[in-house]
Write an enzyme that holds these catalytic residues in place. Sequence first.
Site, PDB file in Angstrom:
ATOM      1  N   ARG A 226       0.862  -1.185   0.000  1.00 23.35           N
ATOM      2  CA  ARG A 226       0.000   0.000   0.000  1.00 23.35           C
ATOM      3  C   ARG A 226       0.898   1.235   0.000  1.00 23.35           C
ATOM      4  O   ARG A 226       1.915   1.274   0.703  1.00 23.35           O
ATOM      5  CB  ARG A 226      -0.892   0.033   1.252  1.00 23.35           C
ATOM      6  CG  ARG A 226      -2.016  -0.978   1.238  1.00 23.35           C
ATOM      7  CD  ARG A 226      -3.113  -0.620   0.216  1.00 23.35           C
ATOM      8  NE  ARG A 226      -4.214  -1.572   0.241  1.00 23.35           N
ATOM      9  CZ  ARG A 226      -4.324  -2.639  -0.551  1.00 23.35           C
ATOM     10  NH1 ARG A 226      -3.397  -2.923  -1.435  1.00 23.35           N
ATOM     11  NH2 ARG A 226      -5.383  -3.436  -0.468  1.00 23.35           N
ATOM     12  N   HIS A 274      -1.154  -0.424  -9.882  1.00 25.28           N
ATOM     13  CA  HIS A 274      -1.790  -1.259  -8.852  1.00 25.28           C
ATOM     14  C   HIS A 274      -2.447  -2.511  -9.444  1.00 25.28           C
ATOM     15  O   HIS A 274      -3.673  -2.655  -9.432  1.00 25.28           O
ATOM     16  CB  HIS A 274      -2.831  -0.449  -8.057  1.00 25.28           C
ATOM     17  CG  HIS A 274      -3.170  -1.098  -6.743  1.00 25.28           C
ATOM     18  ND1 HIS A 274      -3.511  -0.386  -5.614  1.00 25.28           N
ATOM     19  CD2 HIS A 274      -3.206  -2.410  -6.367  1.00 25.28           C
ATOM     20  CE1 HIS A 274      -3.752  -1.234  -4.624  1.00 25.28           C
ATOM     21  NE2 HIS A 274      -3.572  -2.470  -5.066  1.00 25.28           N
TER      22      HIS A 274
HETATM   23  P1  NDP Z   1      -1.061 -10.721   5.406  1.00 26.71           P
HETATM   24  O1  NDP Z   1      -2.054  -9.900   6.113  1.00 26.71           O
HETATM   25  O2  NDP Z   1      -1.350 -12.159   5.158  1.00 26.71           O
HETATM   26  O3  NDP Z   1       0.340 -10.672   6.163  1.00 26.71           O
HETATM   27  C1  NDP Z   1       0.908  -9.508   6.628  1.00 26.71           C
HETATM   28  C2  NDP Z   1       2.360  -9.765   7.011  1.00 26.71           C
HETATM   29  O4  NDP Z   1       2.926  -8.532   7.481  1.00 26.71           O
HETATM   30  C3  NDP Z   1       2.508 -10.782   8.124  1.00 26.71           C
HETATM   31  O5  NDP Z   1       3.647 -11.572   7.916  1.00 26.71           O
HETATM   32  C4  NDP Z   1       2.694  -9.901   9.349  1.00 26.71           C
HETATM   33  O6  NDP Z   1       3.448 -10.501  10.375  1.00 26.71           O
HETATM   34  C5  NDP Z   1       3.481  -8.744   8.768  1.00 26.71           C
HETATM   35  N1  NDP Z   1       3.324  -7.525   9.581  1.00 26.71           N
HETATM   36  C6  NDP Z   1       2.197  -6.830   9.806  1.00 26.71           C
HETATM   37  N2  NDP Z   1       2.451  -5.777  10.601  1.00 26.71           N
HETATM   38  C7  NDP Z   1       3.764  -5.807  10.869  1.00 26.71           C
HETATM   39  C8  NDP Z   1       4.641  -4.995  11.625  1.00 26.71           C
HETATM   40  N3  NDP Z   1       4.201  -3.912  12.282  1.00 26.71           N
HETATM   41  N4  NDP Z   1       5.943  -5.335  11.692  1.00 26.71           N
HETATM   42  C9  NDP Z   1       6.407  -6.433  11.040  1.00 26.71           C
HETATM   43  N5  NDP Z   1       5.639  -7.249  10.296  1.00 26.71           N
HETATM   44  C10 NDP Z   1       4.336  -6.936  10.211  1.00 26.71           C
HETATM   45  O7  NDP Z   1      -0.738  -9.974   4.031  1.00 26.71           O
HETATM   46  P2  NDP Z   1      -0.545 -10.560   2.554  1.00 26.71           P
HETATM   47  O8  NDP Z   1       0.809 -11.166   2.447  1.00 26.71           O
HETATM   48  O9  NDP Z   1      -1.682 -11.390   2.146  1.00 26.71           O
HETATM   49  O10 NDP Z   1      -0.638  -9.209   1.708  1.00 26.71           O
HETATM   50  C11 NDP Z   1       0.196  -8.112   1.973  1.00 26.71           C
HETATM   51  C12 NDP Z   1      -0.424  -6.865   1.398  1.00 26.71           C
HETATM   52  O11 NDP Z   1      -0.324  -6.868  -0.013  1.00 26.71           O
HETATM   53  C13 NDP Z   1      -1.925  -6.698   1.630  1.00 26.71           C
HETATM   54  O12 NDP Z   1      -2.199  -6.219   2.927  1.00 26.71           O
HETATM   55  C14 NDP Z   1      -2.296  -5.686   0.578  1.00 26.71           C
HETATM   56  O13 NDP Z   1      -2.173  -4.386   1.111  1.00 26.71           O
HETATM   57  C15 NDP Z   1      -1.238  -5.889  -0.502  1.00 26.71           C
HETATM   58  N6  NDP Z   1      -1.801  -6.342  -1.770  1.00 26.71           N
HETATM   59  C16 NDP Z   1      -1.452  -5.654  -2.915  1.00 26.71           C
HETATM   60  C17 NDP Z   1      -1.908  -6.052  -4.145  1.00 26.71           C
HETATM   61  C18 NDP Z   1      -1.467  -5.370  -5.381  1.00 26.71           C
HETATM   62  O14 NDP Z   1      -1.980  -5.667  -6.452  1.00 26.71           O
HETATM   63  N7  NDP Z   1      -0.515  -4.478  -5.319  1.00 26.71           N
HETATM   64  C19 NDP Z   1      -2.830  -7.206  -4.279  1.00 26.71           C
HETATM   65  C20 NDP Z   1      -3.099  -7.873  -3.033  1.00 26.71           C
HETATM   66  C21 NDP Z   1      -2.614  -7.438  -1.826  1.00 26.71           C
HETATM   67  P3  NDP Z   1       2.927 -11.852  11.125  1.00 26.71           P
HETATM   68  O15 NDP Z   1       3.033 -12.940  10.091  1.00 26.71           O
HETATM   69  O16 NDP Z   1       3.874 -12.009  12.226  1.00 26.71           O
HETATM   70  O17 NDP Z   1       1.501 -11.556  11.520  1.00 26.71           O
END
Ligand code: NDP
Length: 311
Positions: A226, A274
């Site tokens: 994002r 995007h």
């Molecule tokens: P998830 O929600 O499955 O995972 C998020 C990851 O980020 C987890 O590993 C989590 O850690 C980690 N995380 C969250 N907060 C923190 C923090 N403060 N410090 C360190 N690590 C953190 O996300 P996805 O992998 O499914 O997707 C990631 C993002 O990709 C989505 O939220 C979306 O915004 C974006 N996206 C973009 C698209 C595009 O076309 N550009 C399409 C689809 C999604 P933990 O595992 O420990 O909880």
Amino acid sequence: MTDTLVFYSEPDPFEVWRDALLPHLGDHVRIEKAGAVTDPEAVRFALVWMPPAGFFAGYRNLELVINLGAGVDRLVARDDLPDVPITRLSDPEMGRMMAGFVLFSVLRHARDIPNFQAAQTRREWAYKHPRGASETTVAVLGLGELGALAATEIARQGYDTHGWATRPKDLEGVTVHTGDDALGGLLAIADIVVCMLPLTSGTGNLMDEAAFAAMKPGAAFVNVSRGAVVDEPALVEALRSGHLSGATLDVFAAEPLPADSPLWTLPGVLITPHLASVALPKSAAPQIAANIRAVQTGGEVINQVSRVRGY
Ligand code: NDP
């Protein structure tokens, strides 16, 4: 009274999603487009992507909200969200599509492609000896559904792959770092930093001036999560000063990226609108249907989002 699933999305075609869901839902659920719902009282399920403000107030009997995508930041930030389970898509094809895009982005920087593209405009044979993959360190910030798959794909290519998350995890070929204290050290060793973090109260503007300054001189930055996770003026400055060699950017603070953004013309920067990954009806339909059936039969709803964590 047949339960109804209401569908709302501006970019996604209703008919395609309806046709993908029908074989899995059969007669158990009626699928209707928002604006053409015959009985709002019958609506128990909502499959939505960025519905307008006040949307949920029209459906008092909702029992499940399904986010038509992986990123839930817009949904969980709303003040009209009903107190029912919220789920996201966790679609294998979506994961593969994202992993492919991230791999392309990593290869673009690791193989000096921006350099050759610039040389080509000058009709210049700019030979630069390639490095072996193991000599390039890649840091993937965020190891969730999409991030973990992308990181393991990068590792499979032989890159020295590191990842960052809040909780430890076991990913083949990936050295996992956790917690805020680990971020600075990780940024300092990476040749390519890939941002795959969800936008939450803990990640907004995380990649700020200090974070870019912590990155290796000449490193590259990839953002597919994002735009608001990044302080865009700080990124522009890091690129303009030459501290960063380039960036591959799919998401932005304002979308569409305004025509006067300096990012459009900075050297080494690739802008995509995007689309790193999208939800695919055929591969996402079975899990959507399974969650609907789970609500109807008292089973377990999977891929739930935590409102507290924000992802
Ligand atoms: P998830 O929600 O499955 O995972 C998020 C990851 O980020 C987890 O590993 C989590 O850690 C980690 N995380 C969250 N907060 C923190 C923090 N403060 N410090 C360190 N690590 C953190 O996300 P996805 O992998 O499914 O997707 C990631 C993002 O990709 C989505 O939220 C979306 O915004 C974006 N996206 C973009 C698209 C595009 O076309 N550009 C399409 C689809 C999604 P933990 O595992 O420990 O909880």
